[in-house]
Each structure stands twice: as C-alpha cells, then as structure tokens.
Design an enzyme around this catalytic site. Sequence first.
Site, PDB file in Angstrom:
ATOM      1  N   TYR A 284     -17.247 -28.755 -27.738  1.00 44.21           N
ATOM      2  CA  TYR A 284     -18.787 -28.252 -27.737  1.00 44.21           C
ATOM      3  C   TYR A 284     -19.389 -28.219 -28.242  1.00 44.21           C
ATOM      4  O   TYR A 284     -19.674 -29.883 -28.239  1.00 44.21           O
ATOM      5  CB  TYR A 284     -18.550 -26.936 -29.406  1.00 44.21           C
TER       6      TYR A 284
ATOM      7  N   LYS B 105     -16.740 -34.223 -29.069  1.00 47.42           N
ATOM      8  CA  LYS B 105     -16.960 -33.513 -29.616  1.00 47.42           C
ATOM      9  C   LYS B 105     -16.199 -31.890 -29.519  1.00 47.42           C
ATOM     10  O   LYS B 105     -16.244 -31.410 -28.528  1.00 47.42           O
ATOM     11  CB  LYS B 105     -17.940 -33.391 -29.822  1.00 47.42           C
TER      12      LYS B 105
ATOM     13  N   GLU C  66     -19.042 -40.793 -41.249  1.00 46.59           N
ATOM     14  CA  GLU C  66     -20.016 -40.005 -40.846  1.00 46.59           C
ATOM     15  C   GLU C  66     -20.103 -38.774 -41.807  1.00 46.59           C
ATOM     16  O   GLU C  66     -18.512 -39.090 -43.017  1.00 46.59           O
ATOM     17  CB  GLU C  66     -20.287 -39.631 -39.828  1.00 46.59           C
TER      18      GLU C  66
ATOM     19  N   LEU D 289     -18.756 -39.624 -34.155  1.00 52.16           N
ATOM     20  CA  LEU D 289     -19.864 -38.405 -33.492  1.00 52.16           C
ATOM     21  C   LEU D 289     -20.910 -39.692 -32.572  1.00 52.16           C
ATOM     22  O   LEU D 289     -22.059 -39.860 -34.045  1.00 52.16           O
ATOM     23  CB  LEU D 289     -19.679 -37.405 -33.452  1.00 52.16           C
TER      24      LEU D 289
HETATM   25  N1  PMP Z   1     -21.155 -36.575 -36.458  1.00 50.85           N
HETATM   26  C1  PMP Z   1     -20.568 -34.926 -36.604  1.00 50.85           C
HETATM   27  C2  PMP Z   1     -19.003 -35.325 -37.119  1.00 50.85           C
HETATM   28  C3  PMP Z   1     -20.807 -33.710 -36.514  1.00 50.85           C
HETATM   29  O1  PMP Z   1     -19.378 -32.683 -35.879  1.00 50.85           O
HETATM   30  C4  PMP Z   1     -22.327 -33.861 -35.628  1.00 50.85           C
HETATM   31  C5  PMP Z   1     -22.601 -32.386 -35.338  1.00 50.85           C
HETATM   32  N2  PMP Z   1     -22.035 -32.619 -34.404  1.00 50.85           N
HETATM   33  C6  PMP Z   1     -22.941 -35.155 -36.212  1.00 50.85           C
HETATM   34  C7  PMP Z   1     -22.038 -35.962 -36.026  1.00 50.85           C
HETATM   35  C8  PMP Z   1     -23.824 -34.816 -35.450  1.00 50.85           C
HETATM   36  O2  PMP Z   1     -24.899 -34.936 -34.236  1.00 50.85           O
HETATM   37  P1  PMP Z   1     -25.850 -34.059 -33.505  1.00 50.85           P
HETATM   38  O3  PMP Z   1     -26.879 -35.328 -34.041  1.00 50.85           O
HETATM   39  O4  PMP Z   1     -25.373 -33.980 -32.041  1.00 50.85           O
HETATM   40  O5  PMP Z   1     -26.218 -32.817 -34.392  1.00 50.85           O
END
Ligand code: PMP
Length: 287
Positions: free
Chosen positions: A33, A151, A183, A207
């Site tokens: 996603y 993701k 994270e 991620l």
């Molecule tokens: N880490 C994780 C585990 C996440 O789910 C997300 C959000 N999808 C992020 C980091 C931040 O990613 P982004 O800045 O692309 O939203």
Amino acid sequence: MTRTVYVNGQYLPEKDAKISIFDRGFLMADGVYEVTSVLGGKLIDFNGHFARLERSLRELDIKRQISEDDLLAIHRKLIIINEVNEGMIYLQITRGAPEDRDFVFPDPQTTPQTIVLFTQSKPGLSNNPVAKKGLKVISIEDMRWGRRDIKTVQLLYPSMGKMMAKKVGADDAWMVQEGSVTEGTSNNAYIVKNGQIITRALSSEILSGITRSAVLRFAEEAQMEVVERNFTIEEAQQADEAFITSASMFVMPVVEIDQQAVGQGTPGPVATRLREIYLEESILKAI
Ligand code: PMP
C-alpha cells in the site's frame, strides 16, 4: 456526501465496492500500500510514493498491471469527485483473488491484481493542533517481520503497538530492536542533540519513509547536520528534541518518551522549523 472509491477499474459508492473473500490481501496480507497526502487539493510527493510502490511490488515479485499515469489519474479523479482539499489517498495493490486459498502464488495471467484506492478527507491536516503540543510515545519491543522495508498491508503488530500506547495514555509507540530504536508504529523516528539530527540508517529493518527522505534533504539544504545512526531510548530521553515523520503527520514533535520529558517537554525549534520547511516546500512541489 457518500465517498466514491476506486476498485479494479470502477468508481463506486463505498458501500458498493466489493472484493472476493479469496483475495490474498485478505487471506495472507499479500499486498502493498501507499498513503499520499493531499494539500490544497494536490498530491504531495506522488513520484516518491510511486517509486516506493514499484519497489515494494518488485520485492514481492508482483508485476505491476497499471501504469504510473493511470494511477496518477485515478488519484486526481478521486480528489475531485470527493472534493478533498486536505487529507490522504490510500492505495492498495494485492496479488489478487485466485479461485481458492493456496500458499502458492497464483498465475498473474489468470489472476489479476486487486487495485483499490480511497480518499480520507482530513480538513485542517496541515494545521494539526497536535504539532503545538507534541506527542507522547512509549517504547515497545519490535516484533515485526524482517522485511520492514517493504510496505506490506501486514499491520497487525503496529496496530497492537498503537493500542499499547493508547492504553497507558500515550499517543504512539517507538519500537526497539537489540537496544536501538527502529521506528514508530507508522512513522520514522528522530532525535536532535547539539544541533545534530539523528535517525536510524535505512536497511531492511525500517521503512524508507518518503517524508524522511524529503525532510533529510531539506535539513541538509538548510545547513543542518544529519547523522544516520542507531540510537537508544535512553539517548532519546536525554536528547534536546525528538520528532517523527510520516506522510500524514509531516514532521511532528515528540515531547515525552516512556513518561520522561524530552528537552523542555515542549516542541523544540528544530522539529518546528523542519515542519514549516517541509510544508512550505512540499506544497510548492505538489502536483
Ligand atoms: N515507518 C513505518 C513503519 C510506516 O508505516 C510509515 C508510514 N507509512 C513510515 C515509516 C513513514 O513513511 P512515509 O513518510 O512514507 O509516510
């Protein structure tokens, strides 16, 4: 107004949008996603989200069956139909719905992917009052799988982490593996010490946030020092500031970790400035 969503080529009222019980996203979390923010009716960093989607699909050996132009057109059409000014667009692609449950991947020739998009309207997203207050986080053990760089829709543990935080009156959880913060449940984690912005380096353990890469670039352009390395919860509690980034939170200060105030216990100047820069710059580049 009822929301119009996109499912496999059709735009439908949300109550009429259906997918099979054999969908591998539903049975096996076999899907990926993206969440792209909308500000002023425009998409923030669509190209970054598309590039990560491409990578997630490739890592799972799912051959994309829709073009970038078509995906962009669907995003735009949903924004218009649903009159979204500020909010998010959720996009999910799964390996599709074969005729029966089976661990073996279905043949993509006979099992088309399932492609779903919907809008989440959030008026006031860019002016979120939480940014003035900051977030309280708790630490929890990181018990997710080993390919967090993909993701996937496998979000049970992050969802449980968020509930563990809520249960004790906090807003979110930072996950810890072998003593270091990986994270947040749905965001990347940072601390600031003596002017240095510190965040874990990219690997399969986190991620690669689209907001993270934009914010680190803006920080460097503003002559701020960025260091990509591991840090512990104790170090974060002793830091001058802490914050998170994600597509829907942008840059959000963290003011408490495991009930201990970070810095003055209020949003710090670096996080506050980075939030301003991020919003200004990304609105300018929105498409
Ligand atoms: N880490 C994780 C585990 C996440 O789910 C997300 C959000 N999808 C992020 C980091 C931040 O990613 P982004 O800045 O692309 O939203």
